[in-house]
Design a protein around this motif. Structure first.
Motif, PDB file in Angstrom:
ATOM      1  N   VAL A  25      -3.055  -7.756   9.600  1.00 19.27           N
ATOM      2  CA  VAL A  25      -4.601  -7.234   9.588  1.00 19.27           C
ATOM      3  C   VAL A  25      -4.948  -6.741   8.214  1.00 19.27           C
ATOM      4  CG1 VAL A  25      -6.364  -6.056  10.093  1.00 19.27           C
ATOM      5  CG2 VAL A  25      -4.359  -6.809  11.731  1.00 19.27           C
ATOM      6  N   LYS A  26      -3.460  -6.184   7.695  1.00 20.96           N
ATOM      7  CA  LYS A  26      -3.825  -5.612   6.489  1.00 20.96           C
ATOM      8  C   LYS A  26      -3.197  -6.244   5.236  1.00 20.96           C
ATOM      9  CE  LYS A  26      -1.031  -1.742   7.415  1.00 20.96           C
ATOM     10  NZ  LYS A  26      -0.141  -0.774   7.410  1.00 20.96           N
ATOM     11  N   TYR A  27      -2.110  -7.444   5.297  1.00 14.09           N
ATOM     12  CA  TYR A  27      -2.156  -8.235   3.977  1.00 14.09           C
ATOM     13  C   TYR A  27      -2.646  -9.545   4.642  1.00 14.09           C
ATOM     14  CZ  TYR A  27       0.571  -3.963   2.528  1.00 14.09           C
ATOM     15  OH  TYR A  27       0.626  -2.583   2.436  1.00 14.09           O
ATOM     16  N   ASN A  28      -2.058 -10.250   2.974  1.00 17.87           N
ATOM     17  CA  ASN A  28      -2.475 -11.847   3.064  1.00 17.87           C
ATOM     18  C   ASN A  28      -0.974 -12.365   3.754  1.00 17.87           C
ATOM     19  OD1 ASN A  28      -1.729 -14.362   1.663  1.00 17.87           O
ATOM     20  ND2 ASN A  28      -2.959 -14.299   1.834  1.00 17.87           N
ATOM     21  N   ASN A  37       0.768  -1.161  -0.443  1.00 19.00           N
ATOM     22  CA  ASN A  37      -0.382  -0.248  -0.120  1.00 19.00           C
ATOM     23  C   ASN A  37       0.842   1.402  -0.213  1.00 19.00           C
ATOM     24  OD1 ASN A  37      -1.989  -1.320   0.092  1.00 19.00           O
ATOM     25  ND2 ASN A  37      -2.707  -1.755   1.713  1.00 19.00           N
ATOM     26  N   ASN A  38       1.547   1.069   0.942  1.00 22.19           N
ATOM     27  CA  ASN A  38       2.429   2.575   0.750  1.00 22.19           C
ATOM     28  C   ASN A  38       3.855   2.436   1.265  1.00 22.19           C
ATOM     29  OD1 ASN A  38       2.818   2.687   4.036  1.00 22.19           O
ATOM     30  ND2 ASN A  38       0.797   2.830   4.012  1.00 22.19           N
ATOM     31  N   GLY A  95       1.349  -5.263  13.307  1.00 16.95           N
ATOM     32  CA  GLY A  95      -0.064  -4.754  12.949  1.00 16.95           C
ATOM     33  C   GLY A  95       0.264  -4.715  11.119  1.00 16.95           C
ATOM     34  N   GLN A  96       0.821  -6.225  10.286  1.00 16.88           N
ATOM     35  CA  GLN A  96       0.873  -5.877   9.148  1.00 16.88           C
ATOM     36  C   GLN A  96      -0.102  -7.149   8.784  1.00 16.88           C
ATOM     37  OE1 GLN A  96       2.475  -3.717   7.124  1.00 16.88           O
ATOM     38  NE2 GLN A  96       2.961  -2.593   8.344  1.00 16.88           N
ATOM     39  N   ASP A 115       5.284   1.037   4.565  1.00 18.84           N
ATOM     40  CA  ASP A 115       4.619  -0.513   4.778  1.00 18.84           C
ATOM     41  C   ASP A 115       6.001  -1.498   4.162  1.00 18.84           C
ATOM     42  OD1 ASP A 115       2.257  -0.423   5.701  1.00 18.84           O
ATOM     43  OD2 ASP A 115       1.162  -0.736   5.056  1.00 18.84           O
TER      44      ASP A 115
END
Length: 287
Positions: free
Chosen positions: A174-177, A63-64, A171-172, A67
């Protein structure tokens, strides 16, 4: 969840744990310089994981920029964890290497307040002391010239690197597979370790490649993917308790394939270390 599907998920989680447990025997057995083994492990695992991501249609977009830096830092600590762990295995044995690595759940719990708003918990200090007693019993003699003690100390350093990687990645998830996270980590690690191919002996790959492929495919790609996917169906604490059986599986595998017989000190010290993992995992259910 029906009883049948629960049993199926439990079976896949256990298979994943057994596959990851093969890292001990393979790391000890493969006859190549450790950084070279880790490069091949990362490079081949990246290929297997990329094919899996493409097959499953998993989004590989990051995403950014922040990350990207997080992935890079996590990959660096994962590399340090793997390298120190494999040196620990070669200096001592599979039992000592794996058991000293499994201090990581308590190290993670002790460090967590520094990374998040989690409150410091006195019980973690007591569990940490229990781990130290376990390590003291494991070590045959506290002589820094002893290769077994060097192996245990490197196992502890590996556990610290592993704990830092978990806290950085927390924290990652939750956002990524999970498979995508693992893919980028092994890609970064393969790139970082390219220089070792120029100044370390890589010629043994011609005889060692079947074991290196097993390490990359069975241990890294399949084992870790099964374990990460199990977190969809089980609490992290349940997965951790089952995951804490890795040294037990590892010691059994090493007994049959490397003829390594653990001492009574290994059993007593190892039991104390694994007891702390189980206590912390059960406690985390009720927080």
């Amino acid at each position: 969840m029906s009883d049948k599907s629960h049993l199926n998920h439990l079976l896949w989680l256990t298979i994943g744990t057994i596959f990851i447990s093969t890292s001990g025997a393979l790391g000890k057995y493969i006859s190549m310089p450790t950084p070279v083994i880790i490069w091949w492990r990362s490079f081949l695992a990246a290929i297997f994981l990329l094919l899996f991501c493409l097959y499953k249609g998993i989004d590989l977009k990051i995403n950014n920029r922040k990350d990207r830096w997080t992935f890079f830092l996590a990959a660096t600590f994962m590399g340090a964890h793997w390298i120190t762990y494999f040196y620990a295995l070669k200096l001592s044995n599979v039992a000592l290497g794996m058991l000293s690595l499994f201090t990581f759940p308590v190290i993670t719990a002790l460090l967590e307040p520094l990374f998040s708003k989690t409150k410091f918990d006195l019980i973690h200090v007591l569990l940490g002391l229990l781990v130290l007693i376990g390590i003291y019993i494991l070590a045959p003699e506290f002589d820094l010239k002893s290769s077994q003690l060097q192996g245990i100390l490197l196992g502890l350093l590996s556990a610290l690197c592993y704990a830092l990687r978990i806290l950085i990645l927390k924290g990652q998830v939750v956002k990524y597979n999970g498979t995508m996270l693992m893919f980028y980590q092994v890609v970064v690690l393969a790139v970082i370790l390219i220089p070792v191919l120029f100044f370390m002996d890589t010629s043994n790959i011609t005889t060692q490649y079947p074991y290196v492929i097993l390490l990359a495919l069975l241990t890294t790609a399949i084992g870790h993917t099964l374990f990460v996917n199990s977190l969809k169906y089980f609490k992290a604490s349940t997965a951790s308790i089952i995951g804490s059986s890795q040294p037990i599986f590892g010691i059994i595998i090493a007994y049959f394939f490397l003829n390594e017989i653990p001492t009574i000190h290994t059993f007593v010290g190892g039991t104390l270390i694994l007891l702390t993992v189980v206590i912390e995992s059960i406690r985390s259910k009720f927080k």
